[in-house]
Design an enzyme around this catalytic site. Structure first.
Site, PDB file in Angstrom:
ATOM      1  N   SER A 274       0.890  -1.194  -0.002  1.00 51.91           N
ATOM      2  CA  SER A 274      -0.026  -0.197   0.256  1.00 51.91           C
ATOM      3  C   SER A 274       0.575   1.309  -0.103  1.00 51.91           C
ATOM      4  O   SER A 274       1.964   1.233   0.332  1.00 51.91           O
ATOM      5  CB  SER A 274      -0.924  -0.371   1.845  1.00 51.91           C
TER       6      SER A 274
ATOM      7  N   TYR B 147      -1.541  -0.180  10.775  1.00 47.41           N
ATOM      8  CA  TYR B 147      -1.426  -1.402   9.679  1.00 47.41           C
ATOM      9  C   TYR B 147      -0.337  -1.217   8.007  1.00 47.41           C
ATOM     10  O   TYR B 147      -0.113  -1.785   7.938  1.00 47.41           O
ATOM     11  CB  TYR B 147      -2.949  -0.568   8.748  1.00 47.41           C
TER      12      TYR B 147
HETATM   13  P1  NDP Z   1     -11.960  -5.562   0.603  1.00 46.12           P
HETATM   14  O1  NDP Z   1     -12.501  -5.030   1.526  1.00 46.12           O
HETATM   15  O2  NDP Z   1     -12.548  -5.022  -0.586  1.00 46.12           O
HETATM   16  O3  NDP Z   1     -10.936  -7.039   0.417  1.00 46.12           O
HETATM   17  C1  NDP Z   1     -10.783  -7.502   0.930  1.00 46.12           C
HETATM   18  C2  NDP Z   1     -10.467  -9.522   0.563  1.00 46.12           C
HETATM   19  O4  NDP Z   1     -10.511  -9.319   1.869  1.00 46.12           O
HETATM   20  C3  NDP Z   1     -12.057  -9.650   1.093  1.00 46.12           C
HETATM   21  O5  NDP Z   1     -12.142 -10.590  -0.474  1.00 46.12           O
HETATM   22  C4  NDP Z   1     -12.139 -10.657   2.032  1.00 46.12           C
HETATM   23  O6  NDP Z   1     -12.391 -11.546   1.721  1.00 46.12           O
HETATM   24  C5  NDP Z   1     -11.033 -10.601   2.147  1.00 46.12           C
HETATM   25  N1  NDP Z   1     -10.042 -11.217   3.779  1.00 46.12           N
HETATM   26  C6  NDP Z   1     -10.272 -10.108   4.432  1.00 46.12           C
HETATM   27  N2  NDP Z   1      -9.750 -11.325   5.886  1.00 46.12           N
HETATM   28  C7  NDP Z   1      -9.285 -12.500   4.758  1.00 46.12           C
HETATM   29  C8  NDP Z   1      -9.496 -13.918   5.633  1.00 46.12           C
HETATM   30  N3  NDP Z   1      -8.957 -13.822   7.396  1.00 46.12           N
HETATM   31  N4  NDP Z   1      -8.824 -15.072   4.915  1.00 46.12           N
HETATM   32  C9  NDP Z   1      -9.482 -14.509   3.143  1.00 46.12           C
HETATM   33  N5  NDP Z   1      -9.684 -13.374   2.868  1.00 46.12           N
HETATM   34  C10 NDP Z   1      -9.993 -12.719   4.026  1.00 46.12           C
HETATM   35  O7  NDP Z   1     -10.572  -4.736   0.221  1.00 46.12           O
HETATM   36  P2  NDP Z   1      -9.625  -4.595  -0.806  1.00 46.12           P
HETATM   37  O8  NDP Z   1      -9.662  -5.114  -2.357  1.00 46.12           O
HETATM   38  O9  NDP Z   1      -9.202  -3.057  -0.682  1.00 46.12           O
HETATM   39  O10 NDP Z   1      -8.139  -5.163   0.225  1.00 46.12           O
HETATM   40  C11 NDP Z   1      -7.436  -6.103  -1.474  1.00 46.12           C
HETATM   41  C12 NDP Z   1      -5.844  -5.367  -0.660  1.00 46.12           C
HETATM   42  O11 NDP Z   1      -5.481  -4.517  -1.304  1.00 46.12           O
HETATM   43  C13 NDP Z   1      -5.925  -5.493   0.590  1.00 46.12           C
HETATM   44  O12 NDP Z   1      -4.334  -6.403   1.420  1.00 46.12           O
HETATM   45  C14 NDP Z   1      -5.346  -4.061   1.557  1.00 46.12           C
HETATM   46  O13 NDP Z   1      -4.501  -3.975   2.141  1.00 46.12           O
HETATM   47  C15 NDP Z   1      -4.627  -3.315  -0.219  1.00 46.12           C
HETATM   48  N6  NDP Z   1      -4.685  -1.983  -0.738  1.00 46.12           N
HETATM   49  C16 NDP Z   1      -6.179  -1.528  -0.418  1.00 46.12           C
HETATM   50  C17 NDP Z   1      -6.318   0.310  -0.292  1.00 46.12           C
HETATM   51  C18 NDP Z   1      -7.726   1.121  -0.665  1.00 46.12           C
HETATM   52  O14 NDP Z   1      -7.422   2.063  -0.402  1.00 46.12           O
HETATM   53  N7  NDP Z   1      -9.009   0.199  -0.793  1.00 46.12           N
HETATM   54  C19 NDP Z   1      -5.309   0.634  -0.595  1.00 46.12           C
HETATM   55  C20 NDP Z   1      -3.948   0.012  -0.382  1.00 46.12           C
HETATM   56  C21 NDP Z   1      -3.443  -1.505  -0.087  1.00 46.12           C
HETATM   57  P3  NDP Z   1     -14.062 -12.784   3.208  1.00 46.12           P
HETATM   58  O15 NDP Z   1     -14.626 -11.649   3.783  1.00 46.12           O
HETATM   59  O16 NDP Z   1     -14.639 -13.543   2.407  1.00 46.12           O
HETATM   60  O17 NDP Z   1     -12.741 -13.442   3.661  1.00 46.12           O
END
Ligand code: NDP
Length: 248
Positions: A142, A155
């Site tokens: 990130s 984070y």
């Molecule tokens: P979302 O919350 O939309 O997606 C997160 C995903 O992670 C979901 O599919 C969720 O699925 C999954 N997840 C959460 N906990 C678990 C777990 N214990 N096991 C397996 N899967 C898990 O967020 P983003 O798409 O934004 O995030 C994706 C990545 O991008 C993250 O690493 C985030 O830190 C990074 N990021 C995001 C930014 C933003 O502004 N959105 C900016 C920079 C980086 P489920 O709950 O079904 O398990």
């Protein structure tokens, strides 16, 4: 002939946001996508959408913060598909709070998923890539992996850790035909901020995100597709992408 025909891509956190968009994008490029997350119904809907678009995909329910489930995810993927060519370590949570007000439980969740989960999944997938003499590991860091904001301490700890781990992995695998990329997005319109438990931090980040034109998940998926479709001699080490109207 599509650029990722015959490739097997494992994408974690594929039930929403960046992971979901990446799964769809890599399937469009011809990869067989193994979509992993905890919400099985969302994964099933994604698989059906990919199939309807003529792509190949499969869902495996897994909590990537739990060691045994990480091992089972890799075993299931290898049993069904024989190999893993692309690993997109995307699952993550961002539980913002000032250090003084934070719940230690939230810190633990972030470290166990964003950092330990990513490291353990990499560790489990790597032997296959060494044996193949090829593979591509893409890790979601990130902007918070490069600069720290108040309320984002742990984070950022996890994302700085992802950057360090990714750099070490790239240097260790440089002679193995394995490519390693870290992706560092700024604000992206996803469900990420919905999970913040500290009300003041949630209000603050919601205001920041809604005051700019956020990136879309597809923008990040495009960056990942760029890295994994580059010619085998090219390693895209790092991609930092931010909204045009956002400075930090
Ligand atoms: P979302 O919350 O939309 O997606 C997160 C995903 O992670 C979901 O599919 C969720 O699925 C999954 N997840 C959460 N906990 C678990 C777990 N214990 N096991 C397996 N899967 C898990 O967020 P983003 O798409 O934004 O995030 C994706 C990545 O991008 C993250 O690493 C985030 O830190 C990074 N990021 C995001 C930014 C933003 O502004 N959105 C900016 C920079 C980086 P489920 O709950 O079904 O398990």
């Amino acid at each position: 002939m599509k650029r990722l025909d015959g490739k097997i891509a494992l994408v974690t956190g594929a039930s929403s946001g960046i992971g979901e968009a990446t799964a769809r994008r890599l399937a469009e490029e011809g990869a067989t996508v193994v979509a992993a997350a905890r919400r099985a119904e969302r994964l099933q809907a994604l698989v059906e959408r990919i199939h309807a678009a003529g792509g190949k995909a499969d869902a495996v329910q897994a909590d990537v913060a739990v060691g045994e489930q990480i091992d089972a995810l890799v075993r299931t993927t290898l049993d069904r598909h024989g190999r893993i060519d692309i690993l997109v370590n995307n699952a993550g949570v961002m539980l913002l709070a000032p250090i003084q007000d934070a719940r230690v439980e939230d810190w633990r969740r972030m470290v166990e998923l964003n950092l330990l989960g990513l490291m353990q999944l990499t560790h489990a997938v790597l032997p296959g890539m060494y044996a193949q003499g090829s593979g591509h590991s893409v890790n979601l860091s990130s902007l918070a992996g490069r600069s720290v904001m108040p309320g984002g301490s742990v984070y950022s700890v996890t994302k700085f850790g992802v950057n360090a781990f990714t750099e070490a992995l790239r240097k260790e695998t440089v002679k193995q035909g394995i490519r390693v990329t870290v992706i560092e997005p700024g604000p992206v319109a996803t469900e990420l901020i919905e999970h913040v438990t500290d009300p003041a931090s949630k209000a603050r980040i919601t205001e920041v995100f809604s005051s700019i034109e956020q990136l879309q998940p597809e923008d990040v998926a495009d960056a990942i597709a760029y890295a994994v479709t580059a010619p085998p001699r090219v390693n895209i080490n790092e991609i930092l992408l931010t909204p045009t109207d956002y400075a930090r």
